[in-house]
Design an enzyme around this catalytic site. Sequence first.
Site, PDB file in Angstrom:
ATOM      1  N   SER A 317       0.811  -1.225   0.000  1.00  0.00           N
ATOM      2  CA  SER A 317       0.000   0.000   0.000  1.00  0.00           C
ATOM      3  C   SER A 317       0.838   1.265   0.000  1.00  0.00           C
ATOM      4  O   SER A 317       0.366   2.321  -0.432  1.00  0.00           O
ATOM      5  CB  SER A 317      -0.929   0.010   1.215  1.00  0.00           C
ATOM      6  N   CYS A 319       3.999   1.325  -1.384  1.00  0.00           N
ATOM      7  CA  CYS A 319       5.075   1.121  -2.358  1.00  0.00           C
ATOM      8  C   CYS A 319       4.700   1.764  -3.698  1.00  0.00           C
ATOM      9  O   CYS A 319       3.580   1.600  -4.185  1.00  0.00           O
ATOM     10  CB  CYS A 319       5.329  -0.368  -2.546  1.00  0.00           C
ATOM     11  N   ASP A 352       4.354 -11.432  -0.148  1.00  0.00           N
ATOM     12  CA  ASP A 352       4.684 -10.213   0.594  1.00  0.00           C
ATOM     13  C   ASP A 352       4.048  -8.990  -0.060  1.00  0.00           C
ATOM     14  O   ASP A 352       4.495  -8.522  -1.105  1.00  0.00           O
ATOM     15  CB  ASP A 352       6.212 -10.054   0.641  1.00  0.00           C
ATOM     16  N   GLY A 354       0.306  -6.263  -0.552  1.00  0.00           N
ATOM     17  CA  GLY A 354      -0.933  -6.172  -1.316  1.00  0.00           C
ATOM     18  C   GLY A 354      -2.174  -6.646  -0.603  1.00  0.00           C
ATOM     19  O   GLY A 354      -3.284  -6.470  -1.114  1.00  0.00           O
ATOM     20  N   GLY A 403      11.110   2.244   1.176  1.00  0.00           N
ATOM     21  CA  GLY A 403      11.652   3.022   0.069  1.00  0.00           C
ATOM     22  C   GLY A 403      11.150   4.451   0.046  1.00  0.00           C
ATOM     23  O   GLY A 403      11.358   5.178  -0.929  1.00  0.00           O
ATOM     24  N   ARG A 417      18.595  -1.143   0.145  1.00  0.00           N
ATOM     25  CA  ARG A 417      17.521  -2.027  -0.322  1.00  0.00           C
ATOM     26  C   ARG A 417      17.065  -1.657  -1.722  1.00  0.00           C
ATOM     27  O   ARG A 417      16.662  -2.517  -2.506  1.00  0.00           O
ATOM     28  CB  ARG A 417      16.335  -1.951   0.646  1.00  0.00           C
TER      29      ARG A 417
END
Length: 503
Positions: A317, A319, A352, A354, A403, A417
């Site tokens: 959500s 990203c 991982d 969503g 990020g 990362r």
Amino acid sequence: MYMSKKDVFFQKMDELGLALTYDDVRLRTSYSESMPDDVSLSTRFSRRVPLKMPLVSAAMDTVTTSKLAIEMANLGGLGIIHRNFSPKEQAKEVATVKLYLNGIVDTPICVRDTDTIESILRRRDEKGYTFHSFPVIDAQGKLVGIITKNDFEFCDDARKTAREVMASNLVLVGSRVGSEDAYAIMKKNKKKVLPVVKNSGEVDGMYTFKDLKRLFSPGITNYNVDERNQLRVGAAIGVGNDALERASLLLEKRVDVLVIDTAHGDSKKVIDTVKQLKGIYGDKVDIVAGNVSEAASTEHLIAAGADGIKVGQGPGSICTTRIIAGIGSPQVSAVYACARIASVHGVPVCADGGVKYSGDIPIAIGAGASSVMLGSMLAGTEEAPGDLVFFEGRQWKQYRGMGSLGAMEANKSSRTRYGQADVERKNDLVPEGVEGLVPYKGSVRNVLVQYLGGLRRGMGYTGTTTIQELQDRADFIRLSPAGSAESHPHDVKITKESPNYNI
């Protein structure tokens, strides 16, 4: 080659050039003889790391520290400690989880018989110890007594020595006595502490009644514990020398699984790091690698030695990777493609990102995932580290992508990362996530009741009694936009929120 109904469905979607996510599909119902509360949720996160329920908390700095990891393992799942900590801080977080519930304390902190009560209490405060029981040893290192919370509380002069205050009427056992026998001995003798001693009289460990009672009391079966009856916990690492340094420190604290946590798992640095770690540690620790979203990428990581695969590039959500970089596969199709390859090698896949509703969990497992990693779904819980804020008349918790600009500015691990380890100027950073707020949800225990309740009911509707059965027998249908809209409450104004549904 045998093709299941699921295989036929996804092959047809692939032929049409379609990739699907959670809102695009539902599971078909099937004849059922199973009741939701009778199904088994046991599964694996990696080759040798079992789970008693298939939920794992994400390695994000607004989701998983030791506090949430402890509760996840208490409830049968697993927490992955994020790597925005320094290596030593991260290892300390792992140690906090491992020491929370002890079948046996391998190396108990001992005090000398000549130490004063004042000095022992001062050292306890300085070191941040949360326990109160200490074996007392003499100058030769031999056990002479035990000092406990009661002894501290009833001591009327802190200048007294441990020998003057300690209990010396001890019940002792040797190293061959296991946890269950130790528990029986402690109940029989009404002892809260049971020292383990060598033939020479030196301390070789210590059992505590509080922890053994939690482990062996009737009806207490959900703890996800290792062979030492300590809670399981994972930790995120990166690549290269930093990963090797972290791995060494984490393994000293008995971490159960290392997760190479990157935005692009199918890269030389990740593959080389998997090979290095497996070359050094072999089967002493499982290595889960990711993230990926393609079958070929899964093959590459498994060939390098990965014991588990983390699937998901951009579904979260917070990203923005798919929008910023223009890459990634919708999550359900990605999970299916990666799990189909991984299953051939006996390697579990973790879905991982969503997940928005509990109903997405059985869909992810039906697509082939053995576990599901949650970020935003847990970020609003009491145990998550995000700050609690009051906004627009309700409580929220802060949540950010690893990020996001804030995370990348704050820590090099976040920049690494996303392949920006050497970027120093703020204006040169290219974020792949955002920062925001999620509703405060209360305790993670109450939240997981709803998430697992949805999974159990999904299994009941599909006539499956185990995670493996759901993976094998899942049958998908594709939804139209109208069908997706119809799945939600409609034509009403919701006046009271449900604990398992929000708009």
